[in-house]
Design an enzyme around this catalytic site. Structure first.
Site, PDB file in Angstrom:
ATOM      1  N   TRP A 136      40.647  -3.830 -62.629  1.00  0.00           N
ATOM      2  CA  TRP A 136      40.640  -3.640 -61.177  1.00  0.00           C
ATOM      3  C   TRP A 136      39.228  -3.771 -60.603  1.00  0.00           C
ATOM      4  O   TRP A 136      38.980  -3.331 -59.490  1.00  0.00           O
ATOM      5  CB  TRP A 136      41.217  -2.260 -60.824  1.00  0.00           C
ATOM      6  CG  TRP A 136      42.701  -2.189 -60.955  1.00  0.00           C
ATOM      7  CD1 TRP A 136      43.630  -2.383 -59.963  1.00  0.00           C
ATOM      8  CD2 TRP A 136      43.462  -1.891 -62.132  1.00  0.00           C
ATOM      9  NE1 TRP A 136      44.905  -2.240 -60.457  1.00  0.00           N
ATOM     10  CE2 TRP A 136      44.836  -1.938 -61.791  1.00  0.00           C
ATOM     11  CE3 TRP A 136      43.119  -1.605 -63.454  1.00  0.00           C
ATOM     12  CZ2 TRP A 136      45.853  -1.697 -62.694  1.00  0.00           C
ATOM     13  CZ3 TRP A 136      44.135  -1.375 -64.361  1.00  0.00           C
ATOM     14  CH2 TRP A 136      45.474  -1.419 -63.978  1.00  0.00           C
ATOM     15  N   CYS A 149      49.135  -4.003 -61.123  1.00  0.00           N
ATOM     16  CA  CYS A 149      50.444  -3.343 -61.124  1.00  0.00           C
ATOM     17  C   CYS A 149      51.623  -4.308 -61.041  1.00  0.00           C
ATOM     18  O   CYS A 149      52.623  -4.144 -61.734  1.00  0.00           O
ATOM     19  CB  CYS A 149      50.518  -2.281 -60.027  1.00  0.00           C
ATOM     20  SG  CYS A 149      50.658  -2.909 -58.346  1.00  0.00           S
ATOM     21  N   ASP A 179      57.207   2.898 -65.463  1.00  0.00           N
ATOM     22  CA  ASP A 179      55.988   2.269 -64.958  1.00  0.00           C
ATOM     23  C   ASP A 179      55.070   1.921 -66.117  1.00  0.00           C
ATOM     24  O   ASP A 179      54.682   2.792 -66.896  1.00  0.00           O
ATOM     25  CB  ASP A 179      55.277   3.229 -63.989  1.00  0.00           C
ATOM     26  CG  ASP A 179      54.193   2.548 -63.170  1.00  0.00           C
ATOM     27  OD1 ASP A 179      53.806   1.425 -63.520  1.00  0.00           O
ATOM     28  OD2 ASP A 179      53.730   3.156 -62.188  1.00  0.00           O
ATOM     29  N   ASN A 202      55.721  11.322 -52.075  1.00  0.00           N
ATOM     30  CA  ASN A 202      55.904  12.471 -51.175  1.00  0.00           C
ATOM     31  C   ASN A 202      54.656  13.316 -50.945  1.00  0.00           C
ATOM     32  O   ASN A 202      54.757  14.435 -50.450  1.00  0.00           O
ATOM     33  CB  ASN A 202      57.011  13.387 -51.729  1.00  0.00           C
ATOM     34  CG  ASN A 202      58.354  13.061 -51.113  1.00  0.00           C
ATOM     35  OD1 ASN A 202      58.431  12.658 -49.950  1.00  0.00           O
ATOM     36  ND2 ASN A 202      59.409  13.217 -51.887  1.00  0.00           N
ATOM     37  N   ASP A 240      51.193  14.853 -49.298  1.00  0.00           N
ATOM     38  CA  ASP A 240      50.607  15.045 -47.966  1.00  0.00           C
ATOM     39  C   ASP A 240      49.152  14.570 -47.998  1.00  0.00           C
ATOM     40  O   ASP A 240      48.466  14.718 -49.010  1.00  0.00           O
ATOM     41  CB  ASP A 240      50.624  16.525 -47.562  1.00  0.00           C
ATOM     42  CG  ASP A 240      52.031  17.061 -47.379  1.00  0.00           C
ATOM     43  OD1 ASP A 240      52.952  16.245 -47.196  1.00  0.00           O
ATOM     44  OD2 ASP A 240      52.204  18.288 -47.429  1.00  0.00           O
ATOM     45  N   GLU A 255      62.261  12.283 -43.192  1.00  0.00           N
ATOM     46  CA  GLU A 255      61.324  13.343 -42.840  1.00  0.00           C
ATOM     47  C   GLU A 255      61.922  14.282 -41.793  1.00  0.00           C
ATOM     48  O   GLU A 255      62.527  13.837 -40.815  1.00  0.00           O
ATOM     49  CB  GLU A 255      60.023  12.750 -42.287  1.00  0.00           C
ATOM     50  CG  GLU A 255      59.211  11.946 -43.293  1.00  0.00           C
ATOM     51  CD  GLU A 255      58.562  12.814 -44.349  1.00  0.00           C
ATOM     52  OE1 GLU A 255      58.486  14.044 -44.141  1.00  0.00           O
ATOM     53  OE2 GLU A 255      58.124  12.269 -45.374  1.00  0.00           O
ATOM     54  N   GLU A 258      65.470  17.188 -46.668  1.00  0.00           N
ATOM     55  CA  GLU A 258      64.091  16.922 -47.056  1.00  0.00           C
ATOM     56  C   GLU A 258      63.332  18.224 -47.295  1.00  0.00           C
ATOM     57  O   GLU A 258      62.567  18.358 -48.247  1.00  0.00           O
ATOM     58  CB  GLU A 258      63.412  16.082 -45.967  1.00  0.00           C
ATOM     59  CG  GLU A 258      62.004  15.631 -46.314  1.00  0.00           C
ATOM     60  CD  GLU A 258      60.933  16.436 -45.584  1.00  0.00           C
ATOM     61  OE1 GLU A 258      59.752  16.330 -45.939  1.00  0.00           O
ATOM     62  OE2 GLU A 258      61.313  17.201 -44.673  1.00  0.00           O
ATOM     63  N   TYR A 303      43.097  -3.074 -53.706  1.00  0.00           N
ATOM     64  CA  TYR A 303      44.412  -2.736 -53.157  1.00  0.00           C
ATOM     65  C   TYR A 303      44.842  -1.331 -53.563  1.00  0.00           C
ATOM     66  O   TYR A 303      45.767  -0.761 -52.988  1.00  0.00           O
ATOM     67  CB  TYR A 303      45.455  -3.772 -53.580  1.00  0.00           C
ATOM     68  CG  TYR A 303      46.032  -3.570 -54.969  1.00  0.00           C
ATOM     69  CD1 TYR A 303      47.248  -2.910 -55.159  1.00  0.00           C
ATOM     70  CD2 TYR A 303      45.379  -4.040 -56.112  1.00  0.00           C
ATOM     71  CE1 TYR A 303      47.782  -2.733 -56.415  1.00  0.00           C
ATOM     72  CE2 TYR A 303      45.902  -3.860 -57.369  1.00  0.00           C
ATOM     73  CZ  TYR A 303      47.106  -3.209 -57.519  1.00  0.00           C
ATOM     74  OH  TYR A 303      47.632  -3.025 -58.775  1.00  0.00           O
TER      75      TYR A 303
END
Length: 738
Positions: free
Chosen positions: A286, A321, A403, A443, A445, A492, A497, A567
Site C-alpha cells: 500500500w 483489497c 476476508d 458500524n 462511530d 439508522e 438498530e 484509498y
C-alpha cells in the site's frame, strides 16, 4: 440360501493395517498401493487368469458427455472427471472376460493423499449395491455388455473435496487384486450447491449460475459519492486453476480430513490468500512502490496470479483489497462454494473493534496527525461464501463474511472469518469467527474531539452514520449493483438498530468514553462542503457552506486541508492548506469557494487519484469547533476496446486497444494488459512512452474458444497513471458443423 457373490459384503481392505500415522495434508503426494495385496497363504493351483482383471476404465469425462453436463463441470478446461459430491455419476469398466455376479466380487476404491484411512475419509471403499441411497457411497450396475460393466456411482455429500485416485479391487482367495495406478482415472470431487444434503446447498438456480458458474465479475470501487466499477476475470475453469486451488490447501497444511468442511476451508484460505505470515498467494503493498512486482491496479483477473503461485511456490507481488477479494472468489467458486465479492464504502479500520474512530484536533480545531491513528477506507472489498454453520445456533448459516486482506490477526494469523452476516447484523459478535471485527467495519462511530493542553478531551461531534454507508455486490445476471447494506445493518435510528447496538455492547465490543471527556452541546451554526466532480489533470472547486440558524451574530476562523491519501484513508502528504474568516449574520448562510489547481496535486497523486479534504471552523464567540471530512476520486481516462473479424469459436478475431493521453505530461514505461476469458489468455505489452495528447493503439490476434456473451478486459499502468481500465462485451457465435 447363500447370497450371490455380487451382493456379499467385500472383505475389508486393510492396506497392511497401518497405525500411528503422521499428518496427511498433501493432496498431491501419494503412497504406492499394491496391485496384489496378499492375505494369508497362496492357495495351491491359484491362477490369476481365473479372476477378473481390469483392461480399461472409461471415466466418461469429456465436456459433452453426461457426467460433466449433469454436474455443471463441463466448463473446466481439464480432461479428467470432475464431479460434485452427493450426486450420481457414471463410469465404464472393461474386464478381461464377462463379469459373472454369482462368482465374481469387485468393488471400487477412492484414495486421497498418503496413509489412507477409512475413519479419516481418505480411503473410501465403494461396494456394489442393488439400489443407490442418497447420502451413502455406493455403485450400481446399470448395464453389462460383453466384457464391460457400466456403473452408476453415488458419492457421499460430506466427503472430502479434492483429487482422488481410483482403483478397481477384485477379491481372490489369496488376496485383493487391483488395477495399475492410472492417472487418467483420477477424479476431482467438488462441493455441490445443487445437492440439498451438501453444506453449501443453494436453492436458487439463478444464484447458482451467478455465484458458482459465472467466471467474470464486477468489483465496485471509488467512493460513496463516485462509485466506479471494473470487471474481473475469476477464471475458475481455466486450465490448471483447479490444481492450483488444491495446492493452496496443501501449502496451508490443512489435513485432508478437514477438507470436507467449507468453514475450515474458507478460514484457512483467508489466511493463505495473503502472504503476511504464511508464504501465501499474494503479497500486499500500500506504499505506491511496486518495483519488484506488478502494481495491484494492473491485474485484470485471478488466473495469472494463481498459476504463478502454483508454479513458483512463492508469493506473487502485489495485491490490495480488491485483488485479494478477486483471487479469493476464484478459489471458492473453483471448489464449488458459492461466493461473491462485497464492497463496503466508508469502511472502518484500525479501531480495535471498539466501534469508535477517533479524530483528534488541537485547541484551534486543526487535525492532530500524531494523535489521529484511526482511518476510514474509501472502500474495502471482502468476500461472502454461502454455507451452513452447524457450529453456530440455528439461523446463522447462509452468507458468511471472509476476508483475505491482511488487516488484523485472528488466532495468531492474518485472516478474517467466516463470520455470519446475520450475526453481524443482529450484534451477536460473540460467535466465531471475527464477527466483532466485521461489525466494527460497518458500524463504527466517528468521534471528533479536541485534546486540550490540560489533558482533558472535549468531544465536539459524534457521527454515527459515516461508517458503512453503502455495502454492495454485483447483481445477479447483470453487471449492475445490488445494495445489500440492510443485510449487514438495520436502518439508522430504528428500534432494531438500537437493539443490535445494545447486543454488541452487551458482549463488550464498544469501549466507554474516558472519564475526563466532555461532550459539548450542539451549536446553532452548522457547516458542510461539496467537492466539484473533476477529471484528473483539471482544476476544480471546493464549496463550503455555513448556516447560522440562531439569532446571534457569529464569526468563525476556518481551515481547509487537502491531502493526498491512499484509498485506505491513510494520508501521504498535504497538498493544499488555506485559512479564511467568515462572518455569519443571524439566520443567514455564507458560501466560500476554494480553488484547487491541477498543479497543486498532479505531481503527488497515488494509485487511485484519491484526495481527502478536512474542513474545520472555530466559532470565536463560543470556541465551538465544527468539522467535516470528505474524499473525492478524480476521473481517470479510460481504455477503449474494439474488435474486427469473425466473432465465431475457432475463427480468427482481432482486438484493438486504444488510449489517448490527456494528462498534462508524457507517460513513460507504460504497461498494458489484455484479458478475455474464453477468448484469449492474458497478454501484456510494454510501451516506452505516450506523449501528451497522443494515442496508443495495440492490436492483438485471438481465436475464441467459448461461445456466448464474453468480456474483454484491459488495464494500463505506469508510474504517473494507474487504475486505467477498459472493457467490451462480445457475443461469440458457435461454429457451425460442416
Amino acid at each position: 440360501m447363500s447370497q450371490p457373490a455380487s451382493q456379499k459384503k467385500p472383505p475389508s481392505a486393510s492396506l497392511n493395517g497401518r497405525r500411528a500415522l503422521p499428518p496427511n495434508f498433501s493432496n498431491a503426494e501419494e503412497d504406492e498401493v499394491p496391485e496384489m495385496e496378499v492375505i494369508g497363504l497362496m492357495p495351491k493351483g491359484f491362477n490369476l487368469k481365473d479372476y477378473l482383471q481390469v483392461v480399461n476404465v472409461n471415466m466418461i469425462s469429456s465436456d459433452q458427455e453426461i457426467n460433466k453436463q449433469q454436474h455443471h463441470t463441463d466448463r473446466y478446461y481439464n480432461p479428467k472427471l470432475i464431479v460434485r459430491r452427493g450426486q450420481p455419476y457414471y463410469i465404464q469398466i472393461e474386464f478381461t472376460r464377462p463379469y459373472k455376479p454369482e462368482k465374481d466380487v469387485f468393488w471400487l476404491e477412492y484414495i486421497i493423499g498418503r496413509y489412507p484411512q477409512v475413519n479419516k475419509g481418505t480411503y473410501i471403499q465403494i461396494p456394489l449395491v442393488e439400489e443407490l441411497k442418497s447420502g451413502v457411497w455406493g455403485a450400481k450396475i446399470m448395464q453389462k455388455e460383453g466384457n464391460s460393466v457400466n456403473l452408476s456411482i453415488m458419492s457421499a455429500p460430506d466427503c472430502i473435496v479434492g483429487k482422488f485416485r481410483l482403483y478397481v479391487a477384485v477379491w481372490t482367495p489369496s488376496g485383493i487384486l487391483r488395477n495399475k495406478r492410472d492417472p487418467a482415472t483420477d477424479t476431482y470431487i467438488l462441493f455441490n450447491p445443487w445437492c440439498q444434503e451438501d453444506s453449501v446447498f443453494l436453492d436458487d438456480e439463478k444464484e447458482r449460475e451467478e455465484y458458482v458458474l459465472n467466471d467474470v465479475g464486477v468489483i465496485f470501487h471509488g467512493n460513496i459519492n463516485d462509485i466506479k466499477t471494473r470487471s474481473w476475470n475469476y477464471g475458475q475453469f481455466e486450465e490448471g486453476l483447479l490444481d492450483a486451488c488444491l495446492t493452496i490447501m496443501d501449502r496451508a497444511k490443512l489435513d485432508l480430513s478437514g477438507r470436507s468442511n467449507p468453514v475450515k476451508i474458507s478460514r484457512v484460505a483467508s489466511a493463505m490468500i495473503n502472504a503476511r505470515d504464511d508464504e501465501g498467494v499474494l503479497a500486499g503493498s500500500w506504499d505506491n512502490i511496486y518495483a519488484y512486482g506488478v502494481p495491484p491496479s494492473s491485474w485484470t483477473g485471478s488466473v495469472d496470479i494463481l498459476l504463478e503461485y502454483h508454479s513458483s511456490a512463492s508469493p506473487v507481488q502485489y495485491g490490495q483489497c480488491w485483488v485479494f477479494a478477486g483471487v479469493f472468489n476464484t478459489f471458492l467458486r473453483c471448489l464449488g462454494i458459492p461466493a461473491r465479492v462485497i464492497t463496503n464504502y466508508s469502511s472502518a479500520h484500525d479501531n480495535n473493534a471498539n466501534l469508535q474512530l477517533d479524530i483528534f484536533m488541537d485547541e484551534e480545531g486543526i487535525v492532530d496527525t500524531k494523535l489521529t491513528k484511526d482511518s476510514v477506507w474509501n472502500y474495502h472489498c471482502w468476500n461472502e461464501a454461502w454455507m451452513s454453520r452447524p457450529d453456530l445456533p440455528v439461523g446463522f448459516g447462509g452468507w458468511q463474511a471472509v476476508d483475505g486482506t491482511p488487516q488484523e490477526t485472528s488466532d495468531g494469523m492474518y485472516r478474517c472469518g467466516p463470520a455470519s452476516v446475520q450475526a453481524v447484523k443482529h450484534g451477536h459478535v460473540c460467535f466465531q469467527f471475527d464477527a466483532a471485527f466485521v461489525f466494527a467495519e460497518v458500524n463504527s462511530d466517528v468521534v471528533y474531539s479536541r485534546a486540550m493542553k490540560n489533558g482533558a478531551r472535549v468531544i465536539e461531534q459524534i457521527d454515527t452514520t459515516h461508517i458503512g454507508k453503502l455495502i454492495v455486490t454485483k447483481d445477479i445476471g447483470s453487471d449492475g449493483m445490488k445494495d445489500i447494506t440492510e443485510q449487514y445493518k438495520f436502518r439508522e435510528g430504528t428500534d432494531e438498530e438500537r437493539l443490535a447496538l445494545e447486543t454488541a455492547l452487551m458482549y463488550g465490543v464498544k469501549k466507554e468514553a474516558t472519564q475526563d471527556s466532555v461532550h459539548l452541546p450542539q451549536s446553532d451554526v452548522d457547516m458542510d462542503f461539496e467537492v466539484e466532480h473533476a477529471v484528473l489533470g483539471s482544476d476544480f472547486k471546493v464549496t463550503i457552506t455555513f448556516r447560522n440558524n440562531g439569532q446571534s451574530r457569529h464569526t468563525a476562523t476556518a481551515y481547509l486541508s487537502g491531502n493526498i491519501v491512499f484509498y485506505t484513508g491513510v494520508p501521504k502528504n498535504e497538498f493544499k492548506s488555506q485559512s479564511f474568516d467568515v462572518i455569519l449574520e443571524p439566520f443567514s448562510s455564507k458560501v466560500v469557494e476554494v480553488l484547487i489547481s491541477s498543479s497543486d496535486y498532479i505531481s503527488q497523486l497515488l494509485d487511485q487519484a484519491s484526495l481527502h479534504f478536512f474542513v474545520t471552523a472555530r466559532l470565536n464567540e463560543t470556541r465551538k469547533i465544527l468539522a467535516k471530512q470528505k474524499t473525492s476520486v478524480l476521473d481517470i481516462p479510460k481504455l477503449h476496446l474494439k474488435v474486427k473479424g469473425e466473432k465465431v469459436v475457432g475463427k480468427e478475431m482481432f482486438v484493438t486497444v486504444e488510449f489517448t493521453n490527456l494528462v498534462k505530461q508524457k507517460l513513460k514505461n507504460v504497461s498494458v494488459r489484455l484479458d478475455g476469458p474464453g477468448i484469449l489468455k492474458t497478454v501484456q505489452r510494454t510501451f516506452k512512452e505516450i506523449p501528451e495528447n497522443s494515442t496508443l493503439t495495440w492490436e492483438e490476434k485471438c481465436i475464441p474458444r467459448r461461445a456466448g456473451l464474453r468480456k474483454l478486459i484491459a488495464s494500463l499502468t505506469c508510474d504517473t497513471l494507474r487504475h486505467v481500465y477498459g472493457e467490451l462485451d462480445v457475443e461469440i457465435q458457435k461454429r457451425l458443423a460442416v
